[in-house]
Design a protein around this motif. Structure first.
Motif, mmCIF file in Angstrom:
data_model
loop_
_atom_site.group_PDB
_atom_site.id
_atom_site.type_symbol
_atom_site.label_atom_id
_atom_site.label_comp_id
_atom_site.label_asym_id
_atom_site.label_seq_id
_atom_site.Cartn_x
_atom_site.Cartn_y
_atom_site.Cartn_z
ATOM 1 N N THR A 187 -7.851 5.668 -2.415
ATOM 2 C CA THR A 187 -6.850 6.445 -3.045
ATOM 3 C C THR A 187 -6.692 7.821 -2.175
ATOM 4 O OG1 THR A 187 -8.584 7.918 -4.279
ATOM 5 C CG2 THR A 187 -7.675 5.678 -5.254
ATOM 6 N N THR A 224 -8.610 -0.722 -11.657
ATOM 7 C CA THR A 224 -7.819 -0.026 -12.676
ATOM 8 C C THR A 224 -8.052 -0.160 -13.981
ATOM 9 O OG1 THR A 224 -6.186 -1.749 -12.516
ATOM 10 C CG2 THR A 224 -6.100 -0.177 -10.958
ATOM 11 N N ARG A 254 -7.022 -2.982 -15.388
ATOM 12 C CA ARG A 254 -5.824 -3.833 -15.836
ATOM 13 C C ARG A 254 -5.910 -5.174 -15.471
ATOM 14 N NH1 ARG A 254 -0.710 -0.893 -17.054
ATOM 15 N NH2 ARG A 254 -1.016 1.075 -16.765
ATOM 16 N N HIS A 296 2.853 -7.613 -9.403
ATOM 17 C CA HIS A 296 3.435 -6.443 -9.929
ATOM 18 C C HIS A 296 4.136 -5.841 -8.654
ATOM 19 C CE1 HIS A 296 0.582 -5.691 -13.226
ATOM 20 N NE2 HIS A 296 0.074 -6.800 -12.820
ATOM 21 N N ASP A 319 6.537 0.092 -7.379
ATOM 22 C CA ASP A 319 6.797 1.304 -8.260
ATOM 23 C C ASP A 319 6.023 1.220 -9.490
ATOM 24 O OD1 ASP A 319 8.779 2.209 -6.696
ATOM 25 O OD2 ASP A 319 10.499 1.391 -7.832
ATOM 26 N N ASP A 320 5.656 0.119 -9.923
ATOM 27 C CA ASP A 320 4.644 -0.149 -11.062
ATOM 28 C C ASP A 320 3.029 0.168 -10.593
ATOM 29 O OD1 ASP A 320 6.223 -0.815 -13.182
ATOM 30 O OD2 ASP A 320 6.444 -2.884 -12.392
ATOM 31 N N VAL A 351 2.057 1.998 -8.138
ATOM 32 C CA VAL A 351 1.750 3.709 -7.918
ATOM 33 C C VAL A 351 1.648 4.418 -9.353
ATOM 34 C CG1 VAL A 351 2.576 3.330 -5.516
ATOM 35 C CG2 VAL A 351 4.283 4.178 -7.730
ATOM 36 N N GLY A 352 1.669 3.683 -10.277
ATOM 37 C CA GLY A 352 1.365 4.325 -11.508
ATOM 38 C C GLY A 352 0.181 3.993 -12.085
ATOM 39 N N TYR A 353 -0.435 3.060 -11.818
ATOM 40 C CA TYR A 353 -1.700 2.471 -12.283
ATOM 41 C C TYR A 353 -2.885 3.410 -11.552
ATOM 42 C CZ TYR A 353 0.728 -1.741 -13.306
ATOM 43 O OH TYR A 353 1.676 -2.532 -13.713
ATOM 44 N N ASP A 354 -3.877 3.798 -12.508
ATOM 45 C CA ASP A 354 -4.974 4.767 -12.055
ATOM 46 C C ASP A 354 -6.125 3.968 -11.587
ATOM 47 O OD1 ASP A 354 -7.021 6.726 -12.091
ATOM 48 O OD2 ASP A 354 -6.713 7.474 -14.121
ATOM 49 N N PRO A 363 -6.249 11.753 -12.446
ATOM 50 C CA PRO A 363 -5.787 10.430 -12.002
ATOM 51 C C PRO A 363 -5.597 10.121 -10.506
ATOM 52 C CG PRO A 363 -4.529 11.194 -13.769
ATOM 53 C CD PRO A 363 -5.199 12.313 -13.077
ATOM 54 N N PRO A 416 -3.866 7.443 -8.335
ATOM 55 C CA PRO A 416 -2.957 6.249 -8.197
ATOM 56 C C PRO A 416 -3.254 5.269 -7.168
ATOM 57 C CG PRO A 416 -1.786 8.208 -8.591
ATOM 58 C CD PRO A 416 -2.924 8.683 -8.060
#
Length: 246
Positions: free
Chosen positions: A18, A57, A59, A66, A69-70, A72-75, A86, A88
């Motif tokens: 990160t 993450t 997820r 994925h 753009d999606d 880079v929103g995941y922690d 957070p 990303p």
């Protein structure tokens, strides 16, 4: 002089791969880093070790399923040291823009022929865009990736990641025209090190986290260490007049 690379930034001190992890590495004065890359569904280079999202993450699913753009929103704080804010998953482009490293080891995991070609081409385009051709070595343990590098991006430095000794890593590195050997520390004997260096290879040993092992490998004369704790490595090796990242 043994150089220091931060492993996935400063993996032992901040969430791996990160932006904050790479910033922590730089705060220690370590200006070399190692990181891992996977392509998103829309063919952007994402900095994450696993092909799946679960470990870092929480997820489900694969990175390749994925869009960037999606992603880079995941922690990506899970499974690492505690962190308040957070963290990303970053694009490689973001790190190139924000982190002034002297050298980058960019590891690409195993991939199909088509995916390997897309990945190495994307790396070459990004390195060219940011003027980093001479500051990047693309590494892999995958023959498919090394073949793609040799065929499609011969101007980029490449390196073999060697974890097991069932094949002579020096012969494999020579076959694919590598100039760096990222060697599991358990494989790093003085004899193998000397032979690799005589063949013109920069030998980068991973993952080295214990001070006694850092000192021992530095005494062997390894070219660089890859560590989760770059700050500890700087402190441990400073009395040997080692300059981190130069």
């Amino acid at each position: 002089m043994t150089l220091i690379y931060g492993h996935r930034g400063a993996k032992g001190e901040a969430p791996e791969n990160t932006l904050v992890s790479f910033q922590r590495c730089l705060e220690h004065g370590v200006r070399r880093c190692e990181l891992d890359l996977h392509l998103s569904r829309d063919n952007q280079l994402m900095v994450i070790h696993d092909p799946t999202l679960k470990r870092t993450t929480g997820r489900r699913g694969k990175v390749a399923q994925h869009n960037a753009d999606d992603l880079v929103g995941y922690d990506a704080r899970e499974g690492g040291p505690g962190w308040i804010t957070p963290c990303p998953i970053p694009r490689l482009a973001e790190l190139f823009e924000q982190c002034d490293f002297d050298h980058w080891q960019l590891e690409v995991k195993s991939a199909s022929k088509t995916r390997a070609a897309r990945t190495v081409t994307a790396i070459a385009e990004l390195a060219e865009r940011y003027g980093l051709n001479d500051k990047v070595t693309v590494t892999s343990g995958s023959r498919e990736v090394l073949r793609a590098l040799q065929r499609l991006t011969p101007h980029l430095s490449r390196g073999l990641v060697a974890e097991y000794a069932w094949l002579d890593p020096l012969k494999v590195a020579d076959h694919y025209g590598c100039d760096l050997l990222a060697l599991n520390w358990t494989l790093c004997t003085p004899e193998r090190l000397q032979k690799a260096q005589k063949a013109g290879l920069h030998v980068s040993v991973w993952t080295v986290n214990e001070p006694a092992l850092m000192r021992r490998l530095a005494d062997f004369g390894v070219d660089s260490l890859i560590t989760d704790y770059p700050g500890l490595a700087v402190t441990t090796l400073s009395h040997r007049n080692t300059v981190a990242g130069t």
